[in-house]
Write a protein that holds these residues in place. Sequence first.
Motif, PDB file in Angstrom:
ATOM      1  N   PRO A 155       0.845  -1.192   0.000  1.00  0.00           N
ATOM      2  CA  PRO A 155       0.000   0.000   0.000  1.00  0.00           C
ATOM      3  C   PRO A 155       0.881   1.243   0.000  1.00  0.00           C
ATOM      4  CG  PRO A 155      -0.429  -1.372   1.953  1.00  0.00           C
ATOM      5  CD  PRO A 155       0.750  -1.941   1.257  1.00  0.00           C
ATOM      6  N   VAL A 156       0.569   2.209  -0.854  1.00  0.00           N
ATOM      7  CA  VAL A 156       1.395   3.404  -0.971  1.00  0.00           C
ATOM      8  C   VAL A 156       0.516   4.589  -1.331  1.00  0.00           C
ATOM      9  CG1 VAL A 156       1.932   2.857  -3.396  1.00  0.00           C
ATOM     10  CG2 VAL A 156       3.430   4.398  -2.120  1.00  0.00           C
ATOM     11  N   ALA A 157       0.872   5.747  -0.798  1.00  0.00           N
ATOM     12  CA  ALA A 157       0.212   7.003  -1.154  1.00  0.00           C
ATOM     13  C   ALA A 157       1.176   7.835  -1.989  1.00  0.00           C
ATOM     14  CB  ALA A 157      -0.192   7.775   0.104  1.00  0.00           C
ATOM     15  N   ALA A 158       0.628   8.644  -2.879  1.00  0.00           N
ATOM     16  CA  ALA A 158       1.448   9.512  -3.726  1.00  0.00           C
ATOM     17  C   ALA A 158       0.916  10.931  -3.629  1.00  0.00           C
ATOM     18  CB  ALA A 158       1.430   9.036  -5.174  1.00  0.00           C
ATOM     19  N   THR A 159       1.833  11.874  -3.444  1.00  0.00           N
ATOM     20  CA  THR A 159       1.440  13.278  -3.414  1.00  0.00           C
ATOM     21  C   THR A 159       2.421  14.100  -4.237  1.00  0.00           C
ATOM     22  OG1 THR A 159       0.777  15.115  -1.993  1.00  0.00           O
ATOM     23  CG2 THR A 159       2.714  13.861  -1.300  1.00  0.00           C
ATOM     24  N   GLY A 160       2.116  15.378  -4.360  1.00  0.00           N
ATOM     25  CA  GLY A 160       2.891  16.286  -5.186  1.00  0.00           C
ATOM     26  C   GLY A 160       1.956  17.335  -5.760  1.00  0.00           C
ATOM     27  N   VAL A 161       2.308  17.871  -6.919  1.00  0.00           N
ATOM     28  CA  VAL A 161       1.529  18.938  -7.536  1.00  0.00           C
ATOM     29  C   VAL A 161       1.243  18.583  -8.983  1.00  0.00           C
ATOM     30  CG1 VAL A 161       1.458  21.391  -8.096  1.00  0.00           C
ATOM     31  CG2 VAL A 161       2.638  20.627  -6.025  1.00  0.00           C
ATOM     32  N   LEU A 162      -0.037  18.696  -9.384  1.00  0.00           N
ATOM     33  CA  LEU A 162      -0.466  18.433 -10.759  1.00  0.00           C
ATOM     34  C   LEU A 162      -1.206  19.637 -11.318  1.00  0.00           C
ATOM     35  CD1 LEU A 162      -1.923  14.801 -10.486  1.00  0.00           C
ATOM     36  CD2 LEU A 162       0.247  15.465 -11.567  1.00  0.00           C
ATOM     37  N   GLY A 163      -1.045  19.860 -12.616  1.00  0.00           N
ATOM     38  CA  GLY A 163      -1.855  20.854 -13.304  1.00  0.00           C
ATOM     39  C   GLY A 163      -3.236  20.281 -13.594  1.00  0.00           C
ATOM     40  N   GLN A 164      -4.268  21.001 -13.210  1.00  0.00           N
ATOM     41  CA  GLN A 164      -5.621  20.438 -13.320  1.00  0.00           C
ATOM     42  C   GLN A 164      -6.076  20.280 -14.768  1.00  0.00           C
ATOM     43  OE1 GLN A 164      -7.601  23.379 -10.947  1.00  0.00           O
ATOM     44  NE2 GLN A 164      -8.126  24.681 -12.705  1.00  0.00           N
ATOM     45  N   ASP A 165      -5.429  20.971 -15.717  1.00  0.00           N
ATOM     46  CA  ASP A 165      -5.875  20.889 -17.105  1.00  0.00           C
ATOM     47  C   ASP A 165      -5.570  19.546 -17.749  1.00  0.00           C
ATOM     48  OD1 ASP A 165      -6.636  23.461 -16.705  1.00  0.00           O
ATOM     49  OD2 ASP A 165      -5.131  24.379 -18.007  1.00  0.00           O
ATOM     50  N   ASN A 166      -4.586  18.827 -17.239  1.00  0.00           N
ATOM     51  CA  ASN A 166      -4.289  17.494 -17.793  1.00  0.00           C
ATOM     52  C   ASN A 166      -3.948  16.497 -16.683  1.00  0.00           C
ATOM     53  OD1 ASN A 166      -1.806  18.634 -17.175  1.00  0.00           O
ATOM     54  ND2 ASN A 166      -0.775  17.893 -19.023  1.00  0.00           N
ATOM     55  N   LYS A 205      -3.755   1.483 -10.323  1.00  0.00           N
ATOM     56  CA  LYS A 205      -2.740   0.784  -9.523  1.00  0.00           C
ATOM     57  C   LYS A 205      -3.165   0.625  -8.064  1.00  0.00           C
ATOM     58  CE  LYS A 205       0.876   0.658 -12.506  1.00  0.00           C
ATOM     59  NZ  LYS A 205       1.696  -0.532 -12.847  1.00  0.00           N
ATOM     60  N   GLY A 206      -4.261   1.260  -7.652  1.00  0.00           N
ATOM     61  CA  GLY A 206      -4.690   1.185  -6.266  1.00  0.00           C
ATOM     62  C   GLY A 206      -3.861   2.054  -5.334  1.00  0.00           C
ATOM     63  N   ILE A 207      -3.297   3.138  -5.873  1.00  0.00           N
ATOM     64  CA  ILE A 207      -2.464   4.051  -5.086  1.00  0.00           C
ATOM     65  C   ILE A 207      -3.344   5.139  -4.486  1.00  0.00           C
ATOM     66  CG2 ILE A 207      -0.589   5.756  -5.261  1.00  0.00           C
ATOM     67  CD1 ILE A 207       0.476   4.011  -7.629  1.00  0.00           C
ATOM     68  N   ASP A 208      -3.106   5.464  -3.234  1.00  0.00           N
ATOM     69  CA  ASP A 208      -3.843   6.535  -2.553  1.00  0.00           C
ATOM     70  C   ASP A 208      -3.398   7.877  -3.155  1.00  0.00           C
ATOM     71  OD1 ASP A 208      -5.194   8.200  -0.835  1.00  0.00           O
ATOM     72  OD2 ASP A 208      -3.966   7.730   0.923  1.00  0.00           O
ATOM     73  N   ASP A 209      -4.281   8.494  -3.940  1.00  0.00           N
ATOM     74  CA  ASP A 209      -3.961   9.726  -4.672  1.00  0.00           C
ATOM     75  C   ASP A 209      -4.174  10.930  -3.769  1.00  0.00           C
ATOM     76  OD1 ASP A 209      -3.740  11.867  -6.384  1.00  0.00           O
ATOM     77  OD2 ASP A 209      -5.249  11.187  -7.810  1.00  0.00           O
ATOM     78  N   ARG A 210      -3.067  11.561  -3.362  1.00  0.00           N
ATOM     79  CA  ARG A 210      -3.144  12.727  -2.490  1.00  0.00           C
ATOM     80  C   ARG A 210      -2.493  13.961  -3.135  1.00  0.00           C
ATOM     81  NH1 ARG A 210      -4.151  11.055   2.819  1.00  0.00           N
ATOM     82  NH2 ARG A 210      -4.322  13.293   3.253  1.00  0.00           N
ATOM     83  N   PHE A 211      -2.540  14.009  -4.459  1.00  0.00           N
ATOM     84  CA  PHE A 211      -1.944  15.136  -5.177  1.00  0.00           C
ATOM     85  C   PHE A 211      -2.733  16.415  -4.963  1.00  0.00           C
ATOM     86  CE2 PHE A 211       0.702  12.131  -7.393  1.00  0.00           C
ATOM     87  CZ  PHE A 211       1.807  12.881  -7.769  1.00  0.00           C
ATOM     88  N   VAL A 212      -2.013  17.525  -4.964  1.00  0.00           N
ATOM     89  CA  VAL A 212      -2.599  18.860  -4.922  1.00  0.00           C
ATOM     90  C   VAL A 212      -2.732  19.343  -6.363  1.00  0.00           C
ATOM     91  CG1 VAL A 212      -2.248  21.244  -4.172  1.00  0.00           C
ATOM     92  CG2 VAL A 212      -1.579  19.341  -2.669  1.00  0.00           C
ATOM     93  N   TRP A 213      -3.928  19.746  -6.754  1.00  0.00           N
ATOM     94  CA  TRP A 213      -4.163  20.238  -8.113  1.00  0.00           C
ATOM     95  C   TRP A 213      -4.134  21.760  -8.119  1.00  0.00           C
ATOM     96  CZ3 TRP A 213      -8.383  17.231 -11.295  1.00  0.00           C
ATOM     97  CH2 TRP A 213      -8.104  15.866 -11.273  1.00  0.00           C
ATOM     98  N   ILE A 214      -3.470  22.325  -9.144  1.00  0.00           N
ATOM     99  CA  ILE A 214      -3.444  23.779  -9.318  1.00  0.00           C
ATOM    100  C   ILE A 214      -3.749  24.108 -10.770  1.00  0.00           C
ATOM    101  CG2 ILE A 214      -1.754  24.081  -7.452  1.00  0.00           C
ATOM    102  CD1 ILE A 214       0.383  24.526  -9.612  1.00  0.00           C
ATOM    103  N   PRO A 215      -4.124  25.354 -11.077  1.00  0.00           N
ATOM    104  CA  PRO A 215      -4.409  25.720 -12.478  1.00  0.00           C
ATOM    105  C   PRO A 215      -3.178  25.508 -13.361  1.00  0.00           C
ATOM    106  CG  PRO A 215      -5.217  27.408 -10.981  1.00  0.00           C
ATOM    107  CD  PRO A 215      -4.397  26.479 -10.151  1.00  0.00           C
TER     108      PRO A 215
END
Length: 315
Positions: free
Chosen positions: A53-64, A75-85
């Motif tokens: 079990p693993v969580a992933a975080t970071g920063v993603l552009g919300q447009d893609n 993959k069953g990964i806990d998605d904890r990304f922060v979305w920004i414009p």
Amino acid sequence: MRLVTLTLNPAIDQTVTLDALTPGSVHRARSVWADAGGKGVNVACCLADWGLPVAATGVLGQDNAAPFAQLLAAKGIDDRFVWIPGETRTNLKLLDASTGDTTDINLPGLEFGPSTVEAVRAVLADLTGAGDLAVLAGSLPRSLGPDTYARLTAELRRRGACVVLDASGPALAAALAAGRDRLPDAIKPNRHELEEWAGRPLPALADVLDAARALQRGGIALVCVSLGAEGALFVSSEGALRALPPPTRVASTVGAGDALVAGLVAGLHDRLDLPDLARRALAFAAGKLSRTGANLPGRAEIEALAGEIRVERVS
């Protein structure tokens, strides 16, 4: 032990396969595919394939962001990304089928300010505590200072988490210049990245070993130096080992270093001794070479590969 990866500069990796790469020429692509990636994302994918079990975080552009959300869900990964414009960058990888070499063209990433960094720090604080393991991996966006990983490592260490850092250049140098109680627990430079830190060429294995031992004596509990086809060097309080991979059919070298990091993390999770940890890390890397994208073969195949890996003491 909870596992979390951080990717502050993710990318959609577009791989174009060419019969041969000739600079200045017109090429016809043999194939093209795209993978949502970035070092921390790739590490999380390999850990999930292994069954952790693993969580992933970071920063993603919300447009893609959709390809990342789809991959993590699959993959069953806990998605904890922060979305920004904005849009997450796309990197181009040119695979020369005649040599197996990959030429990378990495574009600038999203730029963001202190409020986004604070949001990521809050996620990390929520996900990590004493005994947990955090992987900080990849390049930093231009808007962040080179001390970003050093500061995050110090915060994670204060909470009692174990930190694995896979970075290069000024970001790695800043993290390695921190006080002894604020250093990462493990690092995975390649030879070139270690040469950058050392400020000198390291042509022989003995030179690489000397530099790795200097880092280990300075307070890094585990130093793993990836050497490409020559395997990897592992230095810890248990000694120094070189692990050599078995012959492997190469489908893509993209993400092999990230798979090596994932193997390290899986070994640390299971508290393996240094020889078995080296075998697992190299087996992850070798298994990934036979797949495109950040994907591992099944557990039985990885374990079989680990049994083929030769580990030797070095001094």
